[in-house]
Design a protein around this motif. Structure first.
Motif, PDB file in Angstrom:
ATOM      1  N   HIS A 128      -9.203  -9.553  -8.234  1.00 23.24           N
ATOM      2  CA  HIS A 128      -8.984  -8.881  -6.958  1.00 23.24           C
ATOM      3  C   HIS A 128      -7.801  -7.935  -7.111  1.00 23.24           C
ATOM      4  O   HIS A 128      -6.664  -8.371  -7.361  1.00 23.24           O
ATOM      5  N   ARG A 180      -8.356  -1.988   4.196  1.00 18.45           N
ATOM      6  CA  ARG A 180      -7.535  -2.491   5.291  1.00 18.45           C
ATOM      7  C   ARG A 180      -6.623  -1.356   5.735  1.00 18.45           C
ATOM      8  O   ARG A 180      -6.248  -0.497   4.942  1.00 18.45           O
ATOM      9  N   LEU A 220      -5.445  -4.875  -5.452  1.00 18.87           N
ATOM     10  CA  LEU A 220      -5.017  -4.197  -4.233  1.00 18.87           C
ATOM     11  C   LEU A 220      -4.512  -2.806  -4.607  1.00 18.87           C
ATOM     12  O   LEU A 220      -3.572  -2.671  -5.400  1.00 18.87           O
ATOM     13  N   HIS A 225      -4.893 -13.672  -0.134  1.00 20.00           N
ATOM     14  CA  HIS A 225      -6.121 -13.018  -0.575  1.00 20.00           C
ATOM     15  C   HIS A 225      -6.299 -13.070  -2.096  1.00 20.00           C
ATOM     16  O   HIS A 225      -7.161 -12.393  -2.641  1.00 20.00           O
ATOM     17  N   SER A 274      -5.560  -0.299   0.685  1.00 14.12           N
ATOM     18  CA  SER A 274      -4.750  -0.413   1.896  1.00 14.12           C
ATOM     19  C   SER A 274      -4.245   0.959   2.294  1.00 14.12           C
ATOM     20  O   SER A 274      -3.618   1.659   1.491  1.00 14.12           O
ATOM     21  N   GLU A 327     -13.503  -2.478  -0.308  1.00  9.62           N
ATOM     22  CA  GLU A 327     -12.931  -2.986   0.935  1.00  9.62           C
ATOM     23  C   GLU A 327     -11.721  -2.151   1.327  1.00  9.62           C
ATOM     24  O   GLU A 327     -10.998  -1.641   0.475  1.00  9.62           O
ATOM     25  N   THR A 358      -9.610  -3.836  -2.988  1.00  7.37           N
ATOM     26  CA  THR A 358      -9.208  -3.612  -1.605  1.00  7.37           C
ATOM     27  C   THR A 358      -8.206  -2.472  -1.575  1.00  7.37           C
ATOM     28  O   THR A 358      -7.177  -2.534  -2.254  1.00  7.37           O
TER      29      THR A 358
END
Length: 249
Positions: A4, A48, A6, A65, A32, A46, A30
């Protein structure tokens, strides 16, 4: 379980990196986004939106997460989030790297005046011109609010809030910009000085060439530093290679 990752994003390079990462097997991405732009271009994977609540909040998010590594691909002038990321990554013991496009380099014919802050840029302006093309974004216009004798063309993606210069026209636009278009703006608005941050990249560089052709001075605000000890990549490809080294892949 996939790795995962970020990606602290909001830049073209961050979207390009996310595109490459989601195409790799065994990786969950993910991105951001800070949420300062009303209609951002969303990357794949993904997403956010919004802050983390400081370095402690980011560290808690990384734990909750199960993030395996963080790539700070924020804007070169988003200094606060970079230091929060360094603190959070250290707290939870995950690798961190920064993706920063190279800064601009002056060439023959440029009339650059370097400073390290928007306040420093404001101090320089009265001696350089009276009609200012201000391309530093909608944040930080308060630094120029006291320059009542100068006129400003302010370009930003979203409309700026007060405080801002009293004599100002706002141009809502998003790069990339063309050299022809930048020439026309300088000619039509009789611009005699340009103010920019050293964002780097090709999307907004034509204004520098247009200013050079017009023979007008350019006030360049230098970048804040990357947190000490954080490895830096200049392109998405370099970031991928550096990430593999950090992850031992």
């Amino acid at each position: 379980m996939p790795l995962h990752l970020l990606v602290l994003g909001g830049t073209t390079e961050a979207r390009q990196l996310a595109e490459r990462l989601v195409a790799e097997d065994g990786i969950r991405v993910t991105s951001s986004l800070a949420g300062r732009v009303a209609h951002p271009k969303l990357p794949p994977g993904e997403v956010r939106v919004g802050g983390f609540g400081g370095p402690e909040g980011m560290a808690e998010w990384l734990r909750a997460h199960h993030v395996d590594a963080v790539i700070d691909a924020t804007h070169p002038f988003a200094g606060t989030i970079s230091f929060h990321a360094a603190s959070a990554a250290a707290a939870v013991h995950v690798p961190l790297l920064a993706l920063r496009r190279p800064g601009w380099v002056p060439v023959e014919g440029d009339r650059w005046h370097l400073t390290d802050s928007l306040a420093g840029a404001a101090d320089l302006l009265p001696e350089l011109g009276s009609r200012v093309f201000l391309t530093t974004g909608r944040m930080g216009l308060a630094a120029f609010a006291g320059l009542e004798s100068l006129w400003f063309l302010v370009r930003s993606v979203d409309a700026p809030d007060a405080p801002h210069p009293a004599r100002m026209e706002v141009l809502l636009d998003r790069g990339p910009f063309s050299l022809e278009g930048e020439r026309e703006l300088i000619r039509r608005h009789r611009i005699d000085v340009l103010v920019t941050k050293d964002s780097g990249g090709d999307a907004t560089a034509p204004k520098l060439a247009a200013a050079r052709e017009a023979g007008i001075p350019v006030v360049v605000v230098g970048r804040p530093p990357v947190p000490p000890g954080v490895p830096v990549a200049g392109t998405p490809e370099e970031a991928l290679a550096l990430l593999r080294d950090l992850m031992g892949a």
